[in-house]
Design a protein around this motif. Structure first.
Motif, PDB file in Angstrom:
ATOM      1  N   THR A   1       0.834  -1.203   0.000  1.00 10.29           N
ATOM      2  CA  THR A   1       0.000   0.000   0.000  1.00 10.29           C
ATOM      3  C   THR A   1       0.866   1.249   0.000  1.00 10.29           C
ATOM      4  OG1 THR A   1      -1.789  -1.133   1.160  1.00 10.29           O
ATOM      5  CG2 THR A   1      -1.767   1.264   1.278  1.00 10.29           C
ATOM      6  N   ALA A   2       1.946   1.226   0.777  1.00 10.33           N
ATOM      7  CA  ALA A   2       2.861   2.367   0.805  1.00 10.33           C
ATOM      8  C   ALA A   2       3.557   2.549  -0.540  1.00 10.33           C
ATOM      9  CB  ALA A   2       3.893   2.166   1.914  1.00 10.33           C
ATOM     10  N   VAL A   3       3.964   1.448  -1.148  1.00  9.15           N
ATOM     11  CA  VAL A   3       4.617   1.529  -2.464  1.00  9.15           C
ATOM     12  C   VAL A   3       3.636   2.067  -3.513  1.00  9.15           C
ATOM     13  CG1 VAL A   3       5.617   0.153  -4.326  1.00  9.15           C
ATOM     14  CG2 VAL A   3       6.289  -0.284  -1.954  1.00  9.15           C
ATOM     15  N   PHE A   4       2.389   1.594  -3.471  1.00 11.85           N
ATOM     16  CA  PHE A   4       1.380   2.098  -4.406  1.00 11.85           C
ATOM     17  C   PHE A   4       1.164   3.602  -4.220  1.00 11.85           C
ATOM     18  CE2 PHE A   4      -0.727  -2.329  -3.996  1.00 11.85           C
ATOM     19  CZ  PHE A   4       0.232  -2.869  -4.842  1.00 11.85           C
ATOM     20  N   LEU A   5       1.151   4.059  -2.964  1.00  8.43           N
ATOM     21  CA  LEU A   5       0.952   5.482  -2.697  1.00  8.43           C
ATOM     22  C   LEU A   5       2.107   6.307  -3.235  1.00  8.43           C
ATOM     23  CD1 LEU A   5      -0.492   7.866  -1.439  1.00  8.43           C
ATOM     24  CD2 LEU A   5       0.504   7.239   0.777  1.00  8.43           C
ATOM     25  N   ALA A   6       3.327   5.815  -3.041  1.00 11.81           N
ATOM     26  CA  ALA A   6       4.491   6.528  -3.573  1.00 11.81           C
ATOM     27  C   ALA A   6       4.406   6.646  -5.090  1.00 11.81           C
ATOM     28  CB  ALA A   6       5.775   5.807  -3.163  1.00 11.81           C
ATOM     29  N   GLY A   7       4.047   5.550  -5.746  1.00 12.50           N
ATOM     30  CA  GLY A   7       3.893   5.599  -7.196  1.00 12.50           C
ATOM     31  C   GLY A   7       2.776   6.521  -7.622  1.00 12.50           C
ATOM     32  N   ALA A   8       1.687   6.528  -6.860  1.00 11.86           N
ATOM     33  CA  ALA A   8       0.527   7.354  -7.213  1.00 11.86           C
ATOM     34  C   ALA A   8       0.855   8.840  -7.167  1.00 11.86           C
ATOM     35  CB  ALA A   8      -0.639   7.032  -6.274  1.00 11.86           C
ATOM     36  N   VAL A   9       1.475   9.282  -6.072  1.00  9.09           N
ATOM     37  CA  VAL A   9       1.762  10.718  -5.969  1.00  9.09           C
ATOM     38  C   VAL A   9       2.827  11.136  -6.974  1.00  9.09           C
ATOM     39  CG1 VAL A   9       1.039  10.869  -3.559  1.00  9.09           C
ATOM     40  CG2 VAL A   9       3.422  10.347  -4.086  1.00  9.09           C
ATOM     41  N   GLY A  10       3.764  10.214  -7.278  1.00  3.63           N
ATOM     42  CA  GLY A  10       4.771  10.535  -8.290  1.00  3.63           C
ATOM     43  C   GLY A  10       4.164  10.706  -9.665  1.00  3.63           C
ATOM     44  N   MET A  11       3.264   9.798 -10.049  1.00  3.69           N
ATOM     45  CA  MET A  11       2.621   9.908 -11.365  1.00  3.69           C
ATOM     46  C   MET A  11       1.659  11.089 -11.416  1.00  3.69           C
ATOM     47  SD  MET A  11       1.956   5.954 -12.581  1.00  3.69           S
ATOM     48  CE  MET A  11       1.185   5.403 -11.053  1.00  3.69           C
ATOM     49  N   ARG A  12       0.992  11.363 -10.303  1.00  4.63           N
ATOM     50  CA  ARG A  12       0.069  12.506 -10.275  1.00  4.63           C
ATOM     51  C   ARG A  12       0.834  13.809 -10.447  1.00  4.63           C
ATOM     52  NH1 ARG A  12      -2.420  15.915  -6.273  1.00  4.63           N
ATOM     53  NH2 ARG A  12      -4.538  16.488  -6.922  1.00  4.63           N
ATOM     54  N   LEU A  13       1.989  13.911  -9.800  1.00  4.85           N
ATOM     55  CA  LEU A  13       2.809  15.113  -9.970  1.00  4.85           C
ATOM     56  C   LEU A  13       3.247  15.259 -11.420  1.00  4.85           C
ATOM     57  CD1 LEU A  13       4.430  17.543  -9.014  1.00  4.85           C
ATOM     58  CD2 LEU A  13       6.232  15.967  -8.269  1.00  4.85           C
ATOM     59  N   GLY A  14       3.674  14.141 -12.034  1.00  5.61           N
ATOM     60  CA  GLY A  14       4.072  14.197 -13.432  1.00  5.61           C
ATOM     61  C   GLY A  14       2.937  14.652 -14.331  1.00  5.61           C
ATOM     62  N   TRP A  15       1.720  14.193 -14.056  1.00  5.22           N
ATOM     63  CA  TRP A  15       0.570  14.594 -14.867  1.00  5.22           C
ATOM     64  C   TRP A  15       0.238  16.067 -14.650  1.00  5.22           C
ATOM     65  CZ3 TRP A  15      -1.662  13.397 -19.079  1.00  5.22           C
ATOM     66  CH2 TRP A  15      -2.913  13.938 -19.393  1.00  5.22           C
ATOM     67  N   LYS A  16       0.403  16.556 -13.422  1.00  4.53           N
ATOM     68  CA  LYS A  16       0.132  17.964 -13.147  1.00  4.53           C
ATOM     69  C   LYS A  16       1.072  18.878 -13.932  1.00  4.53           C
ATOM     70  CE  LYS A  16      -3.315  18.066 -10.238  1.00  4.53           C
ATOM     71  NZ  LYS A  16      -4.580  18.795 -10.552  1.00  4.53           N
ATOM     72  N   VAL A  17       2.272  18.405 -14.187  1.00  6.44           N
ATOM     73  CA  VAL A  17       3.201  19.183 -15.010  1.00  6.44           C
ATOM     74  C   VAL A  17       2.708  19.217 -16.450  1.00  6.44           C
ATOM     75  CG1 VAL A  17       5.558  19.320 -15.886  1.00  6.44           C
ATOM     76  CG2 VAL A  17       5.149  18.684 -13.506  1.00  6.44           C
ATOM     77  N   VAL A  18       2.179  18.088 -16.922  1.00  3.96           N
ATOM     78  CA  VAL A  18       1.666  18.034 -18.292  1.00  3.96           C
ATOM     79  C   VAL A  18       0.388  18.859 -18.424  1.00  3.96           C
ATOM     80  CG1 VAL A  18       0.735  16.497 -20.071  1.00  3.96           C
ATOM     81  CG2 VAL A  18       2.687  15.764 -18.683  1.00  3.96           C
ATOM     82  N   ASP A  19      -0.493  18.742 -17.436  1.00  4.84           N
ATOM     83  CA  ASP A  19      -1.779  19.434 -17.484  1.00  4.84           C
ATOM     84  C   ASP A  19      -1.979  20.250 -16.198  1.00  4.84           C
ATOM     85  OD1 ASP A  19      -4.326  20.283 -18.067  1.00  4.84           O
ATOM     86  OD2 ASP A  19      -5.295  18.394 -17.519  1.00  4.84           O
ATOM     87  N   PRO A  20      -1.393  21.452 -16.116  1.00  8.39           N
ATOM     88  CA  PRO A  20      -1.469  22.243 -14.882  1.00  8.39           C
ATOM     89  C   PRO A  20      -2.791  22.959 -14.683  1.00  8.39           C
ATOM     90  CG  PRO A  20      -0.241  23.445 -16.541  1.00  8.39           C
ATOM     91  CD  PRO A  20      -0.565  22.104 -17.144  1.00  8.39           C
ATOM     92  N   GLY A  21      -3.680  22.893 -15.681  1.00  7.88           N
ATOM     93  CA  GLY A  21      -4.951  23.603 -15.554  1.00  7.88           C
ATOM     94  C   GLY A  21      -4.780  25.088 -15.814  1.00  7.88           C
ATOM     95  N   PRO A  22      -5.585  25.929 -15.164  1.00  4.82           N
ATOM     96  CA  PRO A  22      -5.525  27.362 -15.435  1.00  4.82           C
ATOM     97  C   PRO A  22      -4.334  28.064 -14.797  1.00  4.82           C
ATOM     98  CG  PRO A  22      -7.159  26.913 -13.737  1.00  4.82           C
ATOM     99  CD  PRO A  22      -6.686  25.585 -14.243  1.00  4.82           C
ATOM    100  N   ARG A  23      -3.604  27.381 -13.913  1.00  3.35           N
ATOM    101  CA  ARG A  23      -2.483  27.999 -13.220  1.00  3.35           C
ATOM    102  C   ARG A  23      -1.196  27.837 -14.011  1.00  3.35           C
ATOM    103  NH1 ARG A  23      -2.296  25.420  -7.519  1.00  3.35           N
ATOM    104  NH2 ARG A  23      -0.703  27.029  -7.236  1.00  3.35           N
ATOM    105  N   ARG A  24      -0.189  28.635 -13.639  1.00  4.01           N
ATOM    106  CA  ARG A  24       1.106  28.520 -14.296  1.00  4.01           C
ATOM    107  C   ARG A  24       1.757  27.195 -13.913  1.00  4.01           C
ATOM    108  NH1 ARG A  24       5.077  33.255 -13.462  1.00  4.01           N
ATOM    109  NH2 ARG A  24       4.596  32.845 -11.265  1.00  4.01           N
ATOM    110  N   ARG A  25       2.434  26.596 -14.883  1.00  4.05           N
ATOM    111  CA  ARG A  25       3.024  25.279 -14.677  1.00  4.05           C
ATOM    112  C   ARG A  25       4.048  25.290 -13.541  1.00  4.05           C
ATOM    113  NH1 ARG A  25       3.423  24.251 -19.393  1.00  4.05           N
ATOM    114  NH2 ARG A  25       1.958  22.528 -19.678  1.00  4.05           N
ATOM    115  N   VAL A  26       4.845  26.359 -13.455  1.00  2.00           N
ATOM    116  CA  VAL A  26       5.881  26.417 -12.419  1.00  2.00           C
ATOM    117  C   VAL A  26       5.262  26.499 -11.032  1.00  2.00           C
ATOM    118  CG1 VAL A  26       6.101  28.946 -12.514  1.00  2.00           C
ATOM    119  CG2 VAL A  26       8.037  27.543 -11.735  1.00  2.00           C
TER     120      VAL A  26
END
Length: 330
Positions: A223-248
């Motif tokens: 479960t801990a390993v899955f969580l680490a992978g989840a937040v890492g991939m979510r962060l990567g996706w947020k860089v690709v699709d930051p929404g209305p805010r600036r990517r940085v």
């Protein structure tokens, strides 16, 4: 510089700042803005006096005034115990809860690969033969798999497991820098390792022993390993699709939030390591060992859901940095 003329010119500013600091609990909005402005100006005055005058009394007076003004502007730091409580009840659980769908997806994909591959290995002797010889497989399923958990002193084994699992989790979080693209591969490798052991144990009718030994610590650990992978991939996706805010801005905020998960998982994996070292190889009946693992898993998931959902309703992001957008400087 004529220090007397300098003092005469700026004394009213200093007096005004001192008055605002003394009345800081009852200031209006305009007076608060004035306080911030005067704090920055008097900080500049202090720098000038330090570099151009040897008047220690004047320097000391301005230093004390600037320090008091800084405290009034920035506020006092919360006690360390409050920050710890906030981390445990808000920061860590809300980041984990926000990543729940990525977390669930990682777990589902991992289990699908592990189950499918283990069934394939168990059903195909030629695949087993490509992994190890029959004697080696028998040695593994009859002795080595169970002995692994008890062949080393419990304390040193727990620390070794903790470091190894923490490193795997840290790797997946660090891979968020590469948009999380390597994370599925890391999960696949770990799923394959689990599948090989499960498939070989199943091929010799030892699947009950496999689950009896892997479940107590494996639930919380995976479960801990899955969580680490989840937040890492979510962060990567947020860089690709930051929404209305600036990517940085999104990258900075989410990056700090991900670091909170890294810190929290140190504790989670420590608990998992203790279970693996002291519970898994213990003489307790299988139902008791499995029950301890299930209890630890239920407690952790309940903690994340309860505190994470509550923090999400309060619009918390889990960002470790809660400073104002523009901080006063000297």
């Amino acid at each position: 510089m004529d220090i007397d003329a300098f003092v005469t010119a700026h004394r009213p500013t200093w007096h005004r700042l001192e008055h605002l600091v003394n009345q800081r609990s009852s200031l209006t909005g305009a007076e608060v803005d004035e306080l911030v402005d005067l704090y920055q100006r008097v900080s500049t005055h202090l720098s000038i006096v330090r570099s151009s005058s040897s008047d220690l009394m004047l320097t000391g007076r301005l230093s004390a005034l600037v320090a008091r003004a800084r405290s009034a502007v920035t506020g006092a730091h919360a006690p360390a115990w409050r920050e710890l409580v906030r981390f445990c009840t808000v920061t860590f659980p809300v980041v984990a809860y926000r990543a729940r769908w990525w977390w669930l997806g990682s777990a589902a994909a991992f289990m699908a690969v592990a189950w499918g591959m283990s069934a394939w290995i168990a059903a195909n002797p030629e695949v087993q033969a490509s992994i190890a010889s029959p004697d080696q497989i028998n040695q593994l399923v009859n002795e080595d798999f169970a002995n692994y958990y008890s062949e080393h002193p419990a304390a040193s084994f727990a620390s070794g497991v903790w470091v190894n699992n923490a490193w795997i989790a840290a790797q997946m979080i660090l891979y968020s820098i590469a948009l999380g693209l390597p994370i599925p591969y890391v999960l696949y490798v770990n799923a394959a390792n689990v599948a090989v052991s499960a498939g070989l144990m199943a091929s010799r009718g030892k699947l009950d022993i496999f689950f009896g030994l892997i479940t107590p610590h494996g639930l919380l650990e995976l479960t801990a390993v899955f969580l680490a992978g989840a937040v890492g991939m979510r962060l990567g996706w947020k860089v690709v699709d930051p929404g209305p805010r600036r990517r940085v801005e999104v990258l900075a905020e989410q990056g700090r939030a991900v670091m909170s998960v890294a810190l929290g998982l140190v504790v989670v994996l420590f608990v998992s390591g203790l279970i693996e070292a002291f519970v898994t190889p213990s003489g307790l009946p299988t139902w008791a060992r499995v029950g301890i693992g299930v209890l630890a898993e239920v407690v952790f998931l309940t903690y994340v859901i309860v505190f994470g959902r509550r923090a999400l309703r309060q619009n918390e992001t889990g960002d470790l940095e809660r400073a104002p957008d523009v901080a006063p400087t000297a």
